[in-house]
Design an enzyme around this catalytic site. Structure first.
Site, PDB file in Angstrom:
ATOM      1  N   SER A 119     -75.231  60.518  20.226  1.00  0.00           N
ATOM      2  CA  SER A 119     -75.862  60.965  18.920  1.00  0.00           C
ATOM      3  C   SER A 119     -75.837  62.321  18.786  1.00  0.00           C
ATOM      4  O   SER A 119     -75.791  62.863  17.640  1.00  0.00           O
ATOM      5  CB  SER A 119     -77.486  60.644  18.859  1.00  0.00           C
ATOM      6  N   HIS A 140     -71.319  55.176  16.617  1.00  0.00           N
ATOM      7  CA  HIS A 140     -72.736  55.312  16.568  1.00  0.00           C
ATOM      8  C   HIS A 140     -73.551  54.199  15.907  1.00  0.00           C
ATOM      9  O   HIS A 140     -73.491  54.012  14.824  1.00  0.00           O
ATOM     10  CB  HIS A 140     -73.000  56.757  15.962  1.00  0.00           C
ATOM     11  N   GLU A 152     -71.896  54.232  12.396  1.00  0.00           N
ATOM     12  CA  GLU A 152     -71.238  55.671  11.698  1.00  0.00           C
ATOM     13  C   GLU A 152     -70.092  55.417  12.846  1.00  0.00           C
ATOM     14  O   GLU A 152     -70.249  55.411  14.058  1.00  0.00           O
ATOM     15  CB  GLU A 152     -72.095  56.678  12.221  1.00  0.00           C
ATOM     16  N   ASN A 190     -78.133  61.732  10.827  1.00  0.00           N
ATOM     17  CA  ASN A 190     -78.944  62.749  11.501  1.00  0.00           C
ATOM     18  C   ASN A 190     -79.085  64.076  10.769  1.00  0.00           C
ATOM     19  O   ASN A 190     -79.956  65.090  10.791  1.00  0.00           O
ATOM     20  CB  ASN A 190     -78.786  62.816  13.020  1.00  0.00           C
TER      21      ASN A 190
HETATM   22  P1  NAD Z   1     -81.321  54.413  27.960  1.00  0.00           P
HETATM   23  O1  NAD Z   1     -82.089  55.608  28.673  1.00  0.00           O
HETATM   24  O2  NAD Z   1     -82.360  53.464  27.480  1.00  0.00           O
HETATM   25  O3  NAD Z   1     -80.123  53.759  28.945  1.00  0.00           O
HETATM   26  C1  NAD Z   1     -79.355  54.588  29.553  1.00  0.00           C
HETATM   27  C2  NAD Z   1     -78.489  53.809  30.621  1.00  0.00           C
HETATM   28  O4  NAD Z   1     -77.423  54.411  30.978  1.00  0.00           O
HETATM   29  C3  NAD Z   1     -79.486  53.540  31.763  1.00  0.00           C
HETATM   30  O5  NAD Z   1     -79.581  52.207  31.887  1.00  0.00           O
HETATM   31  C4  NAD Z   1     -78.629  53.904  33.013  1.00  0.00           C
HETATM   32  O6  NAD Z   1     -78.924  53.352  34.103  1.00  0.00           O
HETATM   33  C5  NAD Z   1     -77.401  54.234  32.311  1.00  0.00           C
HETATM   34  N1  NAD Z   1     -76.599  55.266  33.164  1.00  0.00           N
HETATM   35  C6  NAD Z   1     -76.774  56.468  33.421  1.00  0.00           C
HETATM   36  N2  NAD Z   1     -75.830  56.884  33.979  1.00  0.00           N
HETATM   37  C7  NAD Z   1     -74.903  55.974  34.167  1.00  0.00           C
HETATM   38  C8  NAD Z   1     -73.587  55.903  34.917  1.00  0.00           C
HETATM   39  N3  NAD Z   1     -73.091  56.965  35.568  1.00  0.00           N
HETATM   40  N4  NAD Z   1     -72.832  54.686  35.051  1.00  0.00           N
HETATM   41  C9  NAD Z   1     -73.467  53.678  34.386  1.00  0.00           C
HETATM   42  N5  NAD Z   1     -74.544  53.645  33.751  1.00  0.00           N
HETATM   43  C10 NAD Z   1     -75.435  54.861  33.508  1.00  0.00           C
HETATM   44  O7  NAD Z   1     -80.549  55.159  26.574  1.00  0.00           O
HETATM   45  P2  NAD Z   1     -80.204  54.649  25.190  1.00  0.00           P
HETATM   46  O8  NAD Z   1     -81.321  54.894  24.184  1.00  0.00           O
HETATM   47  O9  NAD Z   1     -79.677  53.316  25.582  1.00  0.00           O
HETATM   48  O10 NAD Z   1     -79.253  55.682  24.549  1.00  0.00           O
HETATM   49  C11 NAD Z   1     -77.819  55.721  25.147  1.00  0.00           C
HETATM   50  C12 NAD Z   1     -76.955  56.376  24.406  1.00  0.00           C
HETATM   51  O11 NAD Z   1     -77.137  55.993  22.932  1.00  0.00           O
HETATM   52  C13 NAD Z   1     -77.199  57.927  24.548  1.00  0.00           C
HETATM   53  O12 NAD Z   1     -75.911  58.691  24.265  1.00  0.00           O
HETATM   54  C14 NAD Z   1     -77.991  58.075  22.966  1.00  0.00           C
HETATM   55  O13 NAD Z   1     -78.032  59.508  22.492  1.00  0.00           O
HETATM   56  C15 NAD Z   1     -77.303  57.041  22.101  1.00  0.00           C
HETATM   57  N6  NAD Z   1     -78.176  56.398  20.887  1.00  0.00           N
HETATM   58  C16 NAD Z   1     -79.503  56.294  21.326  1.00  0.00           C
HETATM   59  C17 NAD Z   1     -80.141  55.920  20.242  1.00  0.00           C
HETATM   60  C18 NAD Z   1     -81.729  55.746  20.474  1.00  0.00           C
HETATM   61  O14 NAD Z   1     -82.425  55.242  19.382  1.00  0.00           O
HETATM   62  N7  NAD Z   1     -82.263  55.227  21.508  1.00  0.00           N
HETATM   63  C19 NAD Z   1     -79.658  55.689  18.873  1.00  0.00           C
HETATM   64  C20 NAD Z   1     -78.356  55.923  18.797  1.00  0.00           C
HETATM   65  C21 NAD Z   1     -77.676  56.402  19.755  1.00  0.00           C
END
Ligand code: NAD
Length: 282
Positions: A119, A140, A152, A190
């Site tokens: 993000s 995204h 996006e 954003n």
């Molecule tokens: P989350 O915390 O739910 O999940 C992250 C996952 O990554 C976890 O399961 C963790 O175990 C895993 N992980 C961490 N290090 C790792 C590694 N080295 N190898 C493999 N897996 C690993 O996070 P999320 O909310 O799903 O967000 C993930 C990404 O998406 C981020 O970059 C976030 O900015 C982006 N994002 C989030 C949202 C939202 O609303 N949550 C929206 C758009 C984008």
């Protein structure tokens, strides 16, 4: 290039949604996380997601079974073969993402694409961790992925036209509508949304109106499904503050400075809906 085998790295909230939609679109998906437990939990959520779609008559049962049969799990990218496209959705931490991109670079076949769901981290910087920055792109998705129509697409400084074309086609195959953004802080959504939420916090601080009236005004006056303060609570005030800081730092303009009230709520642990308290009580 057509995409048959997609790897999703990160079995969290976003990765699980991306995998579900890709499976539903007929792709073979390998999901990678740090533990088998995390991967199996994601599989369970996807299965439950398909079950709900079948119950609502939005997916037929045979297709749901076939889609789930195309799910594979792994605890390392080194176990992944013949990968056409990898999308990374791990924790928002630049060092972690850069390490994963080095591994994705080795796992994805020549001519394949390396995408990130970040993000806030510049695609151009992540691309620099690989030997093929032209194949790196931002993809995204919005949360929750199965519901939200938008993707996006963010082109880094070196992203090739071929990489963009393959990514757009994949998003469309997954039933999404795409927009394309340059690689600047906040991308499109954003960049415009967060200053609006932040401005609502300033308006509240100044005593312009109550929480309820600010939200009602924006809901009924601008036809938004939810007012800005309620939306900030739903996103998480910590996340809103973090993105506001990214915009402020990355664009270097004080018009993006985070509202002190927003910062105070985050300091207090009032992170919104997930914490039970934000601008509203839950
Ligand atoms: P989350 O915390 O739910 O999940 C992250 C996952 O990554 C976890 O399961 C963790 O175990 C895993 N992980 C961490 N290090 C790792 C590694 N080295 N190898 C493999 N897996 C690993 O996070 P999320 O909310 O799903 O967000 C993930 C990404 O998406 C981020 O970059 C976030 O900015 C982006 N994002 C989030 C949202 C939202 O609303 N949550 C929206 C758009 C984008």
């Amino acid at each position: 290039m057509s995409v048959n085998h997609l790897v999703v790295v990160g079995a969290g909230q976003m990765g699980t949604g991306i995998a579900q939609v890709a499976l539903g679109a007929g792709l073979k998906v390998t999901m990678v996380d740090l533990s088998e437990d995390a991967v199996m939990k994601a599989r369970g959520k996807i299965e439950a997601g398909f079950k709900r779609l079948v119950e609502k008559g939005q997916m037929d049962a045979a297709r749901a079974t076939a889609a789930l049969g195309s799910f594979h799990g792994a605890v390392s990218l080194r176990d992944c073969r013949d990968v056409d496209f990898a999308v990374e959705a791990v924790t928002e931490n630049e060092n972690v993402k850069r390490r994963i991109f080095e591994e994705m670079d080795a796992a994805v076949r020549p001519g394949g694409v390396l995408a990130t769901n970040t993000s806030s981290i510049p695609i151009t910087r992540i691309a620099a961790a690989t030997r093929r920055p032209e194949a790196v792109i931002g993809m995204h998705f919005m949360n929750p992925v199965p519901v939200m129509k938008l993707v996006e697409i963010i082109r880094g400084a070196a992203t090739s036209d071929e990489t963009y074309t393959v990514t757009k086609a994949l998003a469309e195959q997954m039933g999404k509508t795409t927009v394309v953004s340059k690689d600047f802080p906040g991308f499109i959504v954003n960049r415009i949304l967060i200053p609006m939420l932040n401005e609502a916090c300033f308006a509240l601080t100044e005593g312009l109106a109550t929480v309820e009236d600010i939200d009602t005004a924006m809901k009924l006056g601008t036809n938004q499904p939810m007012g800005p303060l309620q939306l900030a609570d739903f996103i998480g005030l910590d996340t809103v503050l973090y993105i506001a800081e990214v915009l402020h730092k990355g664009l270097g303009d004080d018009k993006y400075r985070p509202s002190p009230l927003l910062r105070q709520y985050v300091d207090a642990g009032w992170h919104g809906k997930k914490a039970g308290r934000g601008f509203y009580n839950y």
